[in-house]
Design an enzyme around this catalytic site. Structure first.
Site, mmCIF file in Angstrom:
data_model
loop_
_atom_site.group_PDB
_atom_site.id
_atom_site.type_symbol
_atom_site.label_atom_id
_atom_site.label_comp_id
_atom_site.label_asym_id
_atom_site.label_seq_id
_atom_site.Cartn_x
_atom_site.Cartn_y
_atom_site.Cartn_z
ATOM 1 N N GLU A 165 0.845 -1.186 0.000
ATOM 2 C CA GLU A 165 0.000 0.000 0.000
ATOM 3 C C GLU A 165 0.885 1.243 0.000
ATOM 4 O O GLU A 165 1.126 1.834 -1.030
ATOM 5 C CB GLU A 165 -0.945 -0.044 1.208
ATOM 6 C CG GLU A 165 -1.974 1.065 1.167
ATOM 7 C CD GLU A 165 -3.335 0.635 1.705
ATOM 8 O OE1 GLU A 165 -3.479 -0.489 2.170
ATOM 9 O OE2 GLU A 165 -4.256 1.467 1.647
ATOM 10 N N GLU B 275 -1.941 0.525 13.440
ATOM 11 C CA GLU B 275 -3.088 0.972 12.646
ATOM 12 C C GLU B 275 -4.398 0.790 13.404
ATOM 13 O O GLU B 275 -5.295 1.616 13.326
ATOM 14 C CB GLU B 275 -3.126 0.137 11.357
ATOM 15 C CG GLU B 275 -4.322 0.399 10.475
ATOM 16 C CD GLU B 275 -4.232 -0.357 9.154
ATOM 17 O OE1 GLU B 275 -3.575 -1.411 9.111
ATOM 18 O OE2 GLU B 275 -4.803 0.129 8.165
HETATM 19 C C1 BGC Z 1 -5.231 2.753 4.785
HETATM 20 C C2 BGC Z 1 -5.732 3.803 5.730
HETATM 21 C C3 BGC Z 1 -6.672 4.653 4.959
HETATM 22 C C4 BGC Z 1 -7.836 3.736 4.660
HETATM 23 C C5 BGC Z 1 -8.984 4.382 3.997
HETATM 24 C C6 BGC Z 1 -6.380 1.879 4.462
HETATM 25 O O1 BGC Z 1 -6.048 0.814 3.654
HETATM 26 O O2 BGC Z 1 -4.137 2.078 5.270
HETATM 27 O O3 BGC Z 1 -4.907 4.319 6.608
HETATM 28 O O4 BGC Z 1 -6.992 5.866 5.479
HETATM 29 O O5 BGC Z 1 -7.431 2.601 3.942
HETATM 30 O O6 BGC Z 1 -10.048 4.227 4.710
#
Ligand code: BGC
Length: 732
Positions: A343, A608
């Site tokens: 990501e 996270e």
């Molecule tokens: C990310 C987040 C991001 C979110 C969107 C995720 O996959 O890692 O931090 O804000 O998607 O909702």
């Protein structure tokens, strides 16, 4: 005067497969020179060497921008590296252009080739000049980097013979108008960490622990065993049995494969980085492993450190260090969500949430200037802001609290550093975003028909695996519509704009918010986050009522339930309603869910999710479980502004007017914060003397700044200087 645009984009004329090409030019200088400059950019990432010396310190140059529209080039003074006969070699790796993982579509919207554009400018002592641009006279060789990818890692074969050179071809169809001088901070190698221990896991894996989750790569001494192949894997965490855990990297391989040629070699990746604390070794003989031979190199944007916080509570101190590491791990040219899985994108929401803390801890104005320019460049025609920047051209965009980065980030940059340029540069984009929200309402004043909101991401009020939370997404939408507009109005006034249209719109939005979302009795309007937004954004006409609901909810369950949207404001809101005691309770809580739960589990970065690791030591879904995500690190604001008590004032930005409002808690023993500003150093500290409630406060105000101190219901004004006072502190 020649510029880089007079050079040609070039690429290898023959297919090199996945091998990284090295472009070469021999430059003869037959006269004495005054100065030599290398101008360089690439479609992909480049690394330049002049006479085998690395040029500059910028890694992953030319940086990551919205490539279709903006591509940075760098200018290096290379006078000191020049000799009579010079060999210039520039390797070009894929970089973020070739982003072949989950978000595969990025490639197609940028360009299909990696390519180089460069030029050497020489000023001779006799006043004449030479200009040597990339063109078809350059040559190209296959490097020993046989494969390289930001996400997957690198494959290097030192036995590979790299002498043969090939022709290059000029690419005439690449738009050179997008070339711009460097705007952001250079990504650099910022620190080196030694390995702390060698582990054999229960599964028998050979693992090295660096003691710190970080972003970067490992520099290591390749054993001198000709033809032997070595593999290094990267992981952030060990599982509950103590085994190497990589499932949360999703498709990112994050592996390094090296074949030894028998010579002494020190190797580190060129065009790849990893988020890791642990590495697993394969292919090494027992006597080839000496942990001294492995160093973790920490890479991030070269920002100046400006904010510090210390206190007498080990876990809170570790939390603060984790917040700082979260920024180091994710301010790599672009503010990214995470550094490990497939990501690593410039998620707008995450950046918005963390911008205030980040801008106190490090000087971010240059870093954010570049990113905001990309964000404005990626803005849709209708004013919508993409979810990630650089944009990946997804169908959906314009999520409230994510897209609001367009307004909230400039606001904090201006308030922290005081340069109205950031407002001027982003004014039109901010305006278009506010008008976008205005256009998406069932009635004017509501932002409630546009359906691409992430909601209170990863909050705990909608069940375990739910991501968007319970809070009504349109409530969040309308709340942020009002909030962003209020910041926009303040900023517009700074640069002398007539904001009356937006003031009227703001009044209407607040009115509609009250009608539609307050006191409805609906659970999705009464969550912790809903009450926090109503209070913190000044949306309620009955703050006592919302405060009571918020407090009741927290007291009933004993913990926070907020996600990305509510968390940054939760403790500020509790302080605002006079319940700093409850804020401290949440801060000091060690059980799940809380900020300290990860710390008690040995976290060295922010997680996270509140439940990244569960109480029983198992992990949350590997689909989305980063151990280096800075969003919940936004609690750093509260440590600076409320625990240590240093805040800024929008009306006299850059801490020309300092607001001191420390609210000490005995459990901390002491707290101290230092913030470096253009005027000099600000310090606020307090310490319980050991004599009951007696607390010693001390404040330093630099020349050119003045301060207001709020202490125990009193207000004091100070000019620059250092002030110390000891008194019985009543508490909050
Ligand atoms: C990310 C987040 C991001 C979110 C969107 C995720 O996959 O890692 O931090 O804000 O998607 O909702």
């Amino acid at each position: 005067m020649n510029t880089i645009k007079d050079a040609k984009f070039i690429k290898e004329a023959f297919d090199f497969g996945t091998a990284v090409p090295v472009f070469k030019k021999v430059i003869w200088l037959d006269k004495k020179i005054n100065k030599a400059t290398l101008l360089c950019s690439a479609l992909g990432y480049y690394e330049a060497y002049l006479n085998s010396q690395r040029v500059g310190k910028f890694i992953f140059a030319p940086g990551w921008t919205s490539y279709g529209k903006r591509l940075q080039y760098q200018e290096y003074d290379v006078t000191h590296l020049m000799e009579e006969c010079n060999v210039l070699e520039i390797a070009v790796g894929n970089g973020m252009r070739f982003h072949k993982n989950r978000h595969e579509n990025y490639e197609s919207i940028t360009c299909n080739d990696s390519a180089l554009i460069a030029a050497v400018k020489v000023e001779y002592a006799d006043g004449t000049e030479a200009f040597i641009p990339t063109d078809s006279t350059w040559e190209c060789a296959k490097s020993n980097i046989l494969e390289s990818s930001v996400y997957n890692g690198e494959t290097v074969d030192f036995t590979f013979d790299t002498d043969e050179t090939f022709a290059v071809k000029e690419l005439d169809d690449v738009n050179k108008d997008i070339l711009i001088p460097t705007e952001g901070e250079e990504t650099r190698e910022m620190a080196t960490l030694s390995a702390v221990k060698l582990i054999t896991t229960p599964k028998g894996e050979t693992v090295i622990d660096f003691g710190q989750n970080l972003t970067g790569y490992v520099e290591w001494v390749v054993p001198q065993r000709k033809g032997a192949e070595f593999t290094i894997y990267h992981a952030e965490i060990l599982d509950k049995d103590g085994n190497f855990y990589t499932e949360n990297l999703r498709a990112a391989k994050a592996q390094v494969h090296v074949t030894s040629d028998g010579n002494e070699r020190v190797y580190k990746p060129h065009f790849s980085f990893m988020g890791f604390r642990y590495i697993k070794l394969e292919g090494f003989e027992k006597d080839e492993i000496d942990i001294e031979n492995f160093k973790a190199i920490v890479v991030f944007s070269n920002m100046k450190r400006t904010g510090y916080f210390a206190c007498g509570h080990d876990l809170i101190q570790q939390l603060y260090e984790n917040i700082v590491w979260g920024q180091r791990g994710n301010f790599l040219d672009v503010p990214t969500d995470c550094p490990q899985r497939d990501e690593r994108l410039g998620w707008t929401g995450d950046a918005q949430v963390f911008a205030r803390t980040a801008s106190t801890t490090y000087r971010t104005d240059k870093f954010f200037k570049k990113w905001l320019n990309d964000l404005a460049a990626d803005q849709h025609e209708d004013g919508g802001i993409p979810h990630v920047c650089p944009d990946l051209a997804w169908d959906s965009y314009g999520s409230s609290a994510w897209a609001d980065a367009m307004v909230i980030v400039p606001y904090w940059v201006y308030r922290t550093y005081g340069n109205p340029r950031i407002i001027k540069d982003n004014f039109e984009a901010m305006k278009k975003w506010i008008l976008f929200m205005e256009s998406k309402g069932s009635q004017r004043g509501l932002f409630d028909t546009h359906d691409h909101h992430f909601g209170d991401w990863l909050s705990l009020d909608a069940g375990d695996e739910a991501t968007g939370g319970l809070t009504d997404k349109f409530l969040i939408g309308t709340a942020f519509f009002a909030y962003s507009n209020s910041l926009f109005i303040e900023m517009g006034k700074v640069i002398g704009e007539d904001m009356s249209y937006f003031e009227e719109l703001y009044e209407l939005t607040v009115k509609k918010y009250r009608e539609v979302y307050l006191n409805t009795g609906k659970t999705e309007h009464e969550t912790q986050t809903a009450n926090v937004l109503a209070l913190y954004f000044n949306l309620t006409d009955n703050p006592e009522r919302e405060a009571e609901k918020l407090v009741k909810d927290i007291e009933a369950c004993g913990h926070l339930k907020t996600g990305f949207v509510g968390t940054p404001y939760l403790l500020h809101t509790l302080t605002k309603i006079g319940r700093t005691d409850l804020a401290y309770k949440l801060l000091f809580r060690k059980e799940f869910p809380s900020w300290l739960f990860p710390v008690t589990r040995g976290a060295t970065t922010m997680w996270e999710r509140w439940d990244g690791m569960k109480k029983d030591g198992s992990f949350a879904t590997p689909e989305m479980n980063s151990f280096n995500h800075y969003a919940y690190g936004s609690v750093g604001d509260w440590l600076y502004t409320t625990v240590a008590g240093i805040d800024s004032d929008f009306n006299e930005p850059a801490y020309k007017h300092i607001i001191f409002r420390p609210l000490p808690a005995k459990e901390l023993g002491y707290a101290k914060s230092r913030i470096l500003t253009e005027n000099g150093e600000i310090i606020s500290s307090w310490e319980y003397t050991g004599n009951g409630d007696e607390c010693k406060f001390s404040f330093t105000i630099p020349n050119g700044s003045h301060a207001t101190l709020y202490l125990d219901d009193e207000e004091y004004e100070f000019e620059s200087g250092t002030y110390t006072t000891v008194f019985e502190y009543k508490g909050f």
